[in-house]
Design a protein around this motif. Sequence first.
Motif, short mmCIF file in Angstrom:
data_model
loop_
_atom_site.label_atom_id
_atom_site.label_comp_id
_atom_site.label_asym_id
_atom_site.label_seq_id
_atom_site.Cartn_x
_atom_site.Cartn_y
_atom_site.Cartn_z
N PRO A 54 -12.07 50.33 -29.53
CA PRO A 54 -12.00 50.67 -30.96
C PRO A 54 -10.93 49.92 -31.75
O PRO A 54 -11.04 49.81 -32.97
N LEU A 55 -9.90 49.41 -31.08
CA LEU A 55 -8.88 48.65 -31.79
C LEU A 55 -9.44 47.34 -32.33
O LEU A 55 -8.97 46.85 -33.36
N VAL A 56 -10.45 46.77 -31.66
CA VAL A 56 -10.91 45.42 -32.02
C VAL A 56 -12.40 45.32 -32.28
O VAL A 56 -12.89 44.24 -32.58
N PHE A 57 -13.17 46.43 -32.18
CA PHE A 57 -14.62 46.23 -32.27
C PHE A 57 -15.10 45.91 -33.69
O PHE A 57 -16.21 45.43 -33.88
N GLU A 58 -14.29 46.16 -34.71
CA GLU A 58 -14.63 45.70 -36.06
C GLU A 58 -13.86 44.40 -36.26
O GLU A 58 -12.66 44.38 -36.47
N ARG A 59 -14.58 43.29 -36.17
CA ARG A 59 -13.93 41.98 -36.04
C ARG A 59 -13.14 41.58 -37.30
O ARG A 59 -12.10 40.94 -37.20
N SER A 60 -13.63 41.93 -38.49
CA SER A 60 -12.89 41.55 -39.69
C SER A 60 -11.56 42.31 -39.76
O SER A 60 -10.55 41.77 -40.22
N ARG A 61 -11.55 43.56 -39.30
CA ARG A 61 -10.30 44.33 -39.25
C ARG A 61 -9.33 43.70 -38.26
O ARG A 61 -8.12 43.61 -38.52
N THR A 62 -9.85 43.28 -37.11
CA THR A 62 -9.02 42.62 -36.10
C THR A 62 -8.33 41.39 -36.68
O THR A 62 -7.14 41.16 -36.47
N GLU A 63 -9.10 40.64 -37.46
CA GLU A 63 -8.52 39.43 -38.06
C GLU A 63 -7.49 39.78 -39.13
O GLU A 63 -6.43 39.14 -39.22
N ALA A 64 -7.78 40.82 -39.93
CA ALA A 64 -6.84 41.21 -40.99
C ALA A 64 -5.54 41.76 -40.41
O ALA A 64 -4.45 41.48 -40.90
#
Length: 408
Positions: free
Chosen positions: A289-299
């Motif tokens: 869940p920390l990284v599965f939304e890729r745009s959030r991971t990049e932000a």
Amino acid sequence: MREKLSAATARRVALAAQGFADPRPAALIGRRHLSRVISRIGLLQIDSVSAVVRAHYMPLFSRLGPYPLSVLDDAAMSRKRSLFEYWAHEASYLPVATQPLMRWRMERARNGEEMYGGLAKWGRARTDYIEDIYRQVVSRGATAASELDGQKGAGGWWGWSDAKHAFEWLFWAGRLTTASRRGFERVYDLPERVLPPSILALPTPQPAEAHRELLRIAARAHGIVTAPCLRDYFRLSSADMKGRIGELVEAGELLPVRVEGWHRQAYLHAGARIPRKVEARALLAPFDPLVFERSRTEALFGFRYRIEIYTPAQKRQYGYYVLPFLLGDRLVARIDVKADRPMGVLRVLAAYAEPFAPAHTAEALCEELRLMKDWLGLERIEIVPAGDLGPALADIIMSQRRVDTLMR
């Protein structure tokens, strides 16, 4: 109330919300540790790929360190289960207490909504067959699609048999649930024979209240979040989201803030921790869940991450099954890794450092690889010196092997 957060503060808030600001437990890890993690993150996304270990086992290892896989299996499949399986972010393990909050989705599925379009169309045409499959489960008990005579799929990921289509339709609709798994195959049964009676007896919330509560869970799990990421956690529609964030802001549960470098409005959960420092060390599954939304991971991390399983080998940038490496409060590296169980080897096929990776990244990563090797019951680590971090990892592992040999 803070009106603006630095990018570094936002990272630490997000990591604390996901449980990475706390030390790993020193004692034997059991169900209470699992419950603590699940209460924070709300779900474990299930995935079939087992290049290292199936993805739903990894988030607990990332946060707790080595633990018996049976802890999760028992929580999800024993008589005293605390987790159940349903569609959330994707197919996910959820706390059984969340089941009433998903009933709106089950009801919509019965009407041909909130499920794959092809499955909904198939269901409308095969209502009698679906009812026949349901009656068979009522009389037979827990059943896998492959157990029914003559029910073989056409092969491939979507080569489902008619029985599998019916079982999946009934699963979406909440009329069947997962009793257990054999390998990765679902074994289906009636919810009343699987889930705790106390959960099934709970009243069904109105959809709007269920959506608000799911957003509360997602907000706690994020710590700091934008509206698209909040919606994505449980895959709510834009229509289901309409007005909900405003209600949580008005109630004081979400605090509007600006985050340095973010172009969208952000919201800080009212109960979010804002630690001064995070000293985490973890390998992360692609569906953590920390990284599965890729745009959030990049932000959050300045870390562009894509899974390349379905990319032809010659077009892959980093590898088949790539795990990000969290060190401190940054994602500092990534490794293409495979558990070669027949050979007893945890094999790193390539390793890459981010430009801001600290000097001790290779040493810290090797420590985490040793933990993973032992957790998976493998005998040794082998490093292919590919990628800009691969040679350093290979040297460290080779040096440690020499020391181990001398000490025998």
